[in-house]
Design a protein around this motif. Structure first.
Motif, PDB file in Angstrom:
ATOM      1  N   GLN A   1       0.844  -1.159   0.160  1.00 41.67           N
ATOM      2  CA  GLN A   1       0.333   0.071  -0.053  1.00 41.67           C
ATOM      3  C   GLN A   1       0.756   1.211  -0.009  1.00 41.67           C
ATOM      4  OE1 GLN A   1      -3.547   0.065  -0.382  1.00 41.67           O
ATOM      5  NE2 GLN A   1      -2.798   2.365  -0.751  1.00 41.67           N
TER       6      GLN A   1
ATOM      7  N   LEU B   1       1.601   2.494  -3.341  1.00 43.58           N
ATOM      8  CA  LEU B   1       0.521   3.040  -4.272  1.00 43.58           C
ATOM      9  C   LEU B   1      -0.154   4.154  -3.645  1.00 43.58           C
ATOM     10  CD1 LEU B   1      -1.977  -0.471  -4.364  1.00 43.58           C
ATOM     11  CD2 LEU B   1      -0.743   1.044  -6.347  1.00 43.58           C
ATOM     12  N   LEU B   2      -0.254   4.419  -2.341  1.00 43.12           N
ATOM     13  CA  LEU B   2      -0.890   5.604  -1.818  1.00 43.12           C
ATOM     14  C   LEU B   2      -0.905   5.607  -0.439  1.00 43.12           C
ATOM     15  CD1 LEU B   2      -2.665   8.027  -2.864  1.00 43.12           C
ATOM     16  CD2 LEU B   2      -4.801   6.902  -2.295  1.00 43.12           C
TER      17      LEU B   2
ATOM     18  N   LEU C   1     -11.298  10.153  -1.207  1.00 40.62           N
ATOM     19  CA  LEU C   1     -12.247   8.758  -1.113  1.00 40.62           C
ATOM     20  C   LEU C   1     -11.253   7.546  -1.294  1.00 40.62           C
ATOM     21  CD1 LEU C   1     -15.576   8.663  -3.142  1.00 40.62           C
ATOM     22  CD2 LEU C   1     -15.180   8.390  -0.604  1.00 40.62           C
ATOM     23  N   HIS C   2     -11.352   6.545  -0.260  1.00 37.99           N
ATOM     24  CA  HIS C   2     -10.659   5.275  -0.614  1.00 37.99           C
ATOM     25  C   HIS C   2     -11.313   4.440   0.014  1.00 37.99           C
ATOM     26  CE1 HIS C   2      -7.204   2.660  -0.579  1.00 37.99           C
ATOM     27  NE2 HIS C   2      -6.549   3.463  -1.509  1.00 37.99           N
ATOM     28  N   ASP C   3     -10.959   3.001  -0.764  1.00 44.23           N
ATOM     29  CA  ASP C   3     -11.771   1.712  -0.333  1.00 44.23           C
ATOM     30  C   ASP C   3     -11.366   1.258   1.041  1.00 44.23           C
ATOM     31  OD1 ASP C   3     -13.550   1.800  -2.410  1.00 44.23           O
ATOM     32  OD2 ASP C   3     -11.924   0.438  -3.637  1.00 44.23           O
TER      33      ASP C   3
ATOM     34  N   LEU D   1     -13.609  -0.493   3.917  1.00 45.28           N
ATOM     35  CA  LEU D   1     -13.477  -2.085   4.184  1.00 45.28           C
ATOM     36  C   LEU D   1     -13.447  -2.143   5.772  1.00 45.28           C
ATOM     37  CD1 LEU D   1     -11.201  -3.067   0.942  1.00 45.28           C
ATOM     38  CD2 LEU D   1     -13.429  -3.932   1.614  1.00 45.28           C
TER      39      LEU D   1
ATOM     40  N   MET E   1      -0.500  -2.865  -9.263  1.00 47.96           N
ATOM     41  CA  MET E   1      -1.761  -2.202  -9.732  1.00 47.96           C
ATOM     42  C   MET E   1      -2.610  -1.883  -8.656  1.00 47.96           C
ATOM     43  SD  MET E   1      -3.241  -0.679 -12.456  1.00 47.96           S
ATOM     44  CE  MET E   1      -5.081  -1.192 -12.399  1.00 47.96           C
ATOM     45  N   ALA E   2      -3.421  -0.822  -8.821  1.00 51.02           N
ATOM     46  CA  ALA E   2      -4.535  -0.631  -7.616  1.00 51.02           C
ATOM     47  C   ALA E   2      -5.878  -0.885  -8.174  1.00 51.02           C
ATOM     48  CB  ALA E   2      -4.509   1.054  -7.438  1.00 51.02           C
ATOM     49  N   LEU E   3      -6.532  -1.884  -7.554  1.00 51.12           N
ATOM     50  CA  LEU E   3      -7.700  -2.297  -7.899  1.00 51.12           C
ATOM     51  C   LEU E   3      -8.584  -1.787  -6.937  1.00 51.12           C
ATOM     52  CD1 LEU E   3      -6.811  -6.314  -8.393  1.00 51.12           C
ATOM     53  CD2 LEU E   3      -7.317  -4.240 -10.215  1.00 51.12           C
ATOM     54  N   GLU E   4      -9.859  -1.389  -7.776  1.00 50.16           N
ATOM     55  CA  GLU E   4     -10.977  -0.748  -7.088  1.00 50.16           C
ATOM     56  C   GLU E   4     -11.779  -1.872  -6.269  1.00 50.16           C
ATOM     57  OE1 GLU E   4     -13.147   1.554  -9.700  1.00 50.16           O
ATOM     58  OE2 GLU E   4     -13.921   2.689  -8.087  1.00 50.16           O
ATOM     59  N   VAL E   5     -12.107  -1.900  -5.016  1.00 51.15           N
ATOM     60  CA  VAL E   5     -13.217  -2.891  -4.524  1.00 51.15           C
ATOM     61  C   VAL E   5     -14.465  -2.673  -4.657  1.00 51.15           C
ATOM     62  CG1 VAL E   5     -13.488  -4.134  -2.360  1.00 51.15           C
ATOM     63  CG2 VAL E   5     -11.060  -3.272  -2.912  1.00 51.15           C
TER      64      VAL E   5
ATOM     65  N   MET F   1      -6.654   6.434  -6.120  1.00 48.91           N
ATOM     66  CA  MET F   1      -6.242   4.935  -6.110  1.00 48.91           C
ATOM     67  C   MET F   1      -4.616   4.954  -5.965  1.00 48.91           C
ATOM     68  SD  MET F   1      -9.102   3.425  -6.514  1.00 48.91           S
ATOM     69  CE  MET F   1      -8.360   1.672  -6.579  1.00 48.91           C
TER      70      MET F   1
END
Lengths: 445, 445
Positions: A74, A77-78, A85-87, A91, B1-5, B35
Motif C-alpha cells: 500500500q 500505491l498511496l 475517497l478510498h476503499d 473496508l 496495480m491499484a484495484l478498486e474494490v 487510487m
C-alpha cells in the motif's frame, strides 16, 4: 540482517543525551538493546534470544510477514489522507463493525490510543453537553493533557484531582473494598458509582461519561465482577452520561473467548463508545473510536470539521485489515484460549506451592500473578516482584509488573505465544521462587 | 496495480454510513477517489491524473520508493517501542539536532502534530509553573481537547475562549491592524503581545507560553514581518514564559532557504520548543518535540514517566531518516527555492493582470494568493476562490483555500513540484480568471 550502528554503550549514552529522560527504558539499570524480533522472540545485539511476555502491541507476533507485505504494497500505491475517497477505510470500518454490537457502527480513525480517548471525551461531552467524568481508581487513559486529568495513576503524582473528575473504587475483588467472599461484588461496586453520581449531582455537577478499561491494566490486570458494567451503564445513562469502554489494551481477541473484553460482561451490556489502539496495527500507529449514530450525529451537528492528518490513511487501514486477517487465519483467539488457559493453570499450580503467589487472575492471554508478603494481610510484595522480573531477564524472559504497588507480574504476550513458552516461563518462575525469593520474603516480613 | 474494490458511488455511500461525518472530504459535492500517487501526481479510479498542489505531508513526493524500502526493511526487523534501546531513535534525533540551533538538543517522538503540540503545552507548563497561553488569532494547533482550547480557528465555533487563553492579533500586513505601509510592523505587532501580557498580569494571570506557527497556515499563509518573533520572545521570556514554534506545516525545508521557517527571522531568534509533524514521515504517522535541556530536565524532575506507545519506534525513525536523506540527495530545498520563486513570480504577473488577485505572498513552496472583491476594501472574494478551486479541479489540478475567509489559494505541494507544474497551474489560473471569474466579481460587487 540487523547491523548495529553504535556499540550498546554508545547508544545508551546518546539516548541519555538526546531523548527526554521522562521516556524510560525497561531494566533501566541494564537495558536491553533489541535488534530484531519474530513472533514472540526478541534478539539482542549479540543474537541472544529473549521470550517476550509483554509486547501486547505486536499482537499477531513481531514482524509478521503478512503485515509487512500489506504495508509495503500500500505504501507503494498511496499514503494519503481521509479527505480523498478510498476503499481501505470503508473496508476496514466494515470489518470492525462486524466484531461489535450493531449500535456501534460509526468509526473515527486516529493514530494512538491517547488520541482515541481524547476524541471519546470530546464526543461524550458534545453529545451529553455535560463535562464531568467518572473514572476508576488507578486508571491510566493516556499521556495527553486531557487524559492525565482523568487518570488517577498519573494525576496523583502531578497536579492532583481536578474538579469535574470523580474517582470510583477499582472493582478489585482481591484488594478492594468488596472481595471474593462478597455475595454480589458486581452490584456492590456498581453501587459505588451510583453513590458517586448522587454526590456529584448534589454539588450541581453533570456527568458526561464513565470511562474504564474493560480489564483495568495499570490497575493490576483486574477482571470486573459479573454484572458490574451493565449496572454502571444503567446509572450513568440515568445521569445523562455515556459509557466509554477503553479497549486499547484488551481488544482484538486478547481475551480469546470474545473479540472485545467488554463482551465478557454478557450480551445485555453494550458501551456507547469503544476506544481501540495498541494491537490494532501490530506496532504501526493506528487507533480508533467506535460509537453510535446518535453520538456521531451530535458531533457532526456542531458544524466543525474533525481532521486527523494521518488517521485512517490507506496504509494504516491496509495494515489494520492484514492484522484482522492474521487473527482469523491463524486462529489466534483460539490460541489465546488454549495457551492462556494452560498458562493460568500452571500459575495456579505455583500458587499452591509458593506462598508468595497471592492471586492468579486473567482471561485468555491477559493474565496477572500477584505477589504478596503474606496471604492474610495481602500486603503487596513489590520488591520481590521487581526481583522476579530481574531474575527472569537473566533467564532471557522479558516480563514486567503492573498494579498500584507494582506487585502484579503481567502477561500480555504476542498472541502467538505457545504452550511451550507458557511452560518455560512457569518453570522458570517456579525455580526462581523456589530458590531465592522465599528467602527475601522471610527477611522482609 | 491499484484495484478498486467498490465502485466510487458505493465507496461514498459506505463512507457516509461508517465514518463520522465530521471527517470531511475534499470537493464534498463531487469527491475524488484516488487510487495511487507518485511524486506530485494523483491518479483516480479511471487512471486520470491530477496535479497535487496541497499535499504537504507527502513532502518528498507521494510513494517515494526510498521511503517504502526503508519502511519495509525495518518492519521486517523490528517494530517495537522506546523502552528497548535502539540505534534508529538516536540516529534520527542526532540528524534532527544538526538542523536546529544548538540549544534545541532534546527530543520526544510522538505520532502526530497534535500529540507534539499537547506535549509542548505540558513541557511549557511544567517548566514555567504557569498555565496561561498566548496564541495568534485564527490559529489552529490541533484536534485534541487541549489544543482546541488554544485554537481560535476552532474554539470560536465551539465552546468559546477559555480563561487563561489570550489571543494576539495575527501579524498579517495585508488584512491586519498594521499593514505594508507601516514603518516597522514587526515591532508594532510584537507590541500587541507585550500589551496582552501586561493585561494578563493585571488580572493576576501567568504566562506559560506563546504558541505560534512560524508561518500561520490556516490564518492565510502569513509571513511574519521582520523582527516580530525575536521581540515577542523577549516579552514572553520577561513574563517567565517560553516561545513555542509550531513547525508542523512549515518545517523540513519547505521554505527552501532554511530548514525551519522560524530561521527566516534571523539567527538571533531561537524558540524554546519546536514542534514538528506532517512532512516528517512523508505520510507515516510521526511527529516530534524538540526543546532545551533545561525544559526537558524540569519535565523529568516531576518523576513521572512519559511513555508514548508508538512514538519513536524503529520503523517511524527509519522512515524519518529516509525522508531526510531524500531531501538532501534530491536537493529539495534548492528545488523549493527555484520552483517556489518561479511560481511566486508567475502569480505576481497574474496580480498585474487580474484585479481579483489582491496579494501574492510566500516563501519557497509555501505560497498564498489572496483573492479580493476589490483592492481598496480588500474584501475577501470567498465565493470566487471556491469557484477557482472547483474550476481547477475540472482542469485536474487539486488545490484548496485557507485563511479566515477561505479567500487565500494555498500552494503547499510535494517538494518535487516542477517548473512545468508551476507554469501549468499559473496558466490555468490565468485562463480561468480571464474567462469567468471576472464576471462573477462584477455580479457580486
Amino acid at each position: 540482517m540487523a547491523l548495529e550502528v553504535f556499540h550498546k554503550d554508545e547508544t545508551l549514552q546518546m539516548r541519555r543525551k538526546l531523548i527526554g529522560q521522562s521516556c524510560r527504558l525497561f531494566f533501566s539499570h541494564d537495558p536491553v538493546k533489541i535488534m530484531r524480533a519474530r513472533g514472540q522472540y526478541l534478539y539482542d545485539e549479540n543474537g541472544m534470544q529473549y521470550l517476550d511476555c509483554i509486547s501486547n502491541v505486536q499482537h499477531v507476533g513481531h514482524c509478521h510477514p503478512s503485515i509487512t507485505q500489506a504495508a509495503a504494497a500500500q505504501m507503494d500505491l498511496l499514503y494519503s489522507n481521509t479527505r480523498f475517497l478510498h476503499d481501505n477505510i470503508v473496508l476496514y470500518a466494515n470489518r470492525l463493525a462486524a466484531t461489535l454490537p450493531k449500535k456501534l457502527c460509526v468509526f473515527y480513525f486516529v493514530n494512538s490510543g491517547s488520541e482515541a480517548n481524547d476524541l471519546a471525551l470530546r464526543l461524550a461531552r458534545q453529545y451529553t453537553r455535560h463535562q464531568d467524568v467518572i473514572v476508576l481508581d488507578y486508571a491510566y487513559h493516556g499521556h495527553l493533557t486531557s487524559l492525565i486529568d482523568i487518570s488517577p495513576y498519573k494525576f496523583r503524582k502531578l497536579e492532583g484531582q481536578k474538579e469535574g473528575v470523580h474517582v470510583a473504587p477499582l472493582p478489585d475483588t482481591y484488594h478492594g473494598i468488596y472481595r471474593e467472599d462478597h455475595l454480589d461484588p458486581g452490584q456492590a461496586y456498581a453501587d459505588t458509582v451510583k453513590s458517586l453520581i448522587e454526590e456529584a449531582h448534589k454539588k450541581g455537577r453533570k456527568i458526561s461519561s464513565f470511562f474504564a478499561e474493560s480489564l483495568p491494566s495499570v490497575g493490576g490486570q483486574i477482571i470486573f465482577p459479573t454484572g458490574y458494567c451493565k449496572r454502571v451503564a444503567e446509572s450513568v445513562h440515568e445521569a445523562g452520561g455515556v459509557y466509554v469502554a477503553d479497549e486499547i489494551q484488551t481488544g482484538f481477541g486478547r481475551v480469546g473467548s470474545h473479540f472485545w473484553a467488554f463482551q465478557l460482561q454478557g450480551e445485555d451490556f453494550c458501551p456507547d463508545i469503544v476506544t481501540m489502539g495498541k494491537p490494532m496495527g501490530n506496532g504501526h500507529p493506528i487507533a480508533c473510536v467506535a460509537t453510535t449514530e446518535e453520538i456521531a450525529d451530535a458531533f457532526t451537528a456542531n458544524g466543525v470539521e474533525y481532521f486527523n492528518t494521518f488517521g485512517g490513511n490507506p496504509v494504516s487501514c491496509a495494515i489494520g485489515l492484514a492484522v484482522l486477517d492474521v487473527i482469523e487465519k491463524e486462529d489466534l483467539r483460539g490460541n489465546a484460549v488454549r495457551v492462556g488457559g494452560h498458562l493460568k493453570q500452571l500459575l495456579l499450580q505455583l500458587q499452591t506451592k509458593h506462598p508468595l503467589v497471592g492471586d492468579v487472575r486473567g482471561v485468555g492471554l491477559f493474565i496477572g500473578m500477584e505477589l504478596v508478603k503474606d496471604r492474610v494481610s495481602r500486603k503487596p510484595a513489590t520488591e520481590e516482584a521487581a526481583h522476579l522480573v530481574r531474575r527472569l531477564k537473566e533467564e532471557r524472559i522479558v516480563i514486567s509488573t503492573d498494579g498500584p504497588w507494582d506487585s502484579v507480574i503481567k502477561f500480555k504476550p504476542p498472541m502467538c505465544f505457545s504452550i511451550e513458552d507458557a511452560e518455560r516461563v512457569s518453570t522458570c518462575i517456579d525455580q526462581i521462587l523456589g530458590a531465592g525469593l522465599q528467602g527475601s520474603i522471610s527477611r522482609n516480613t
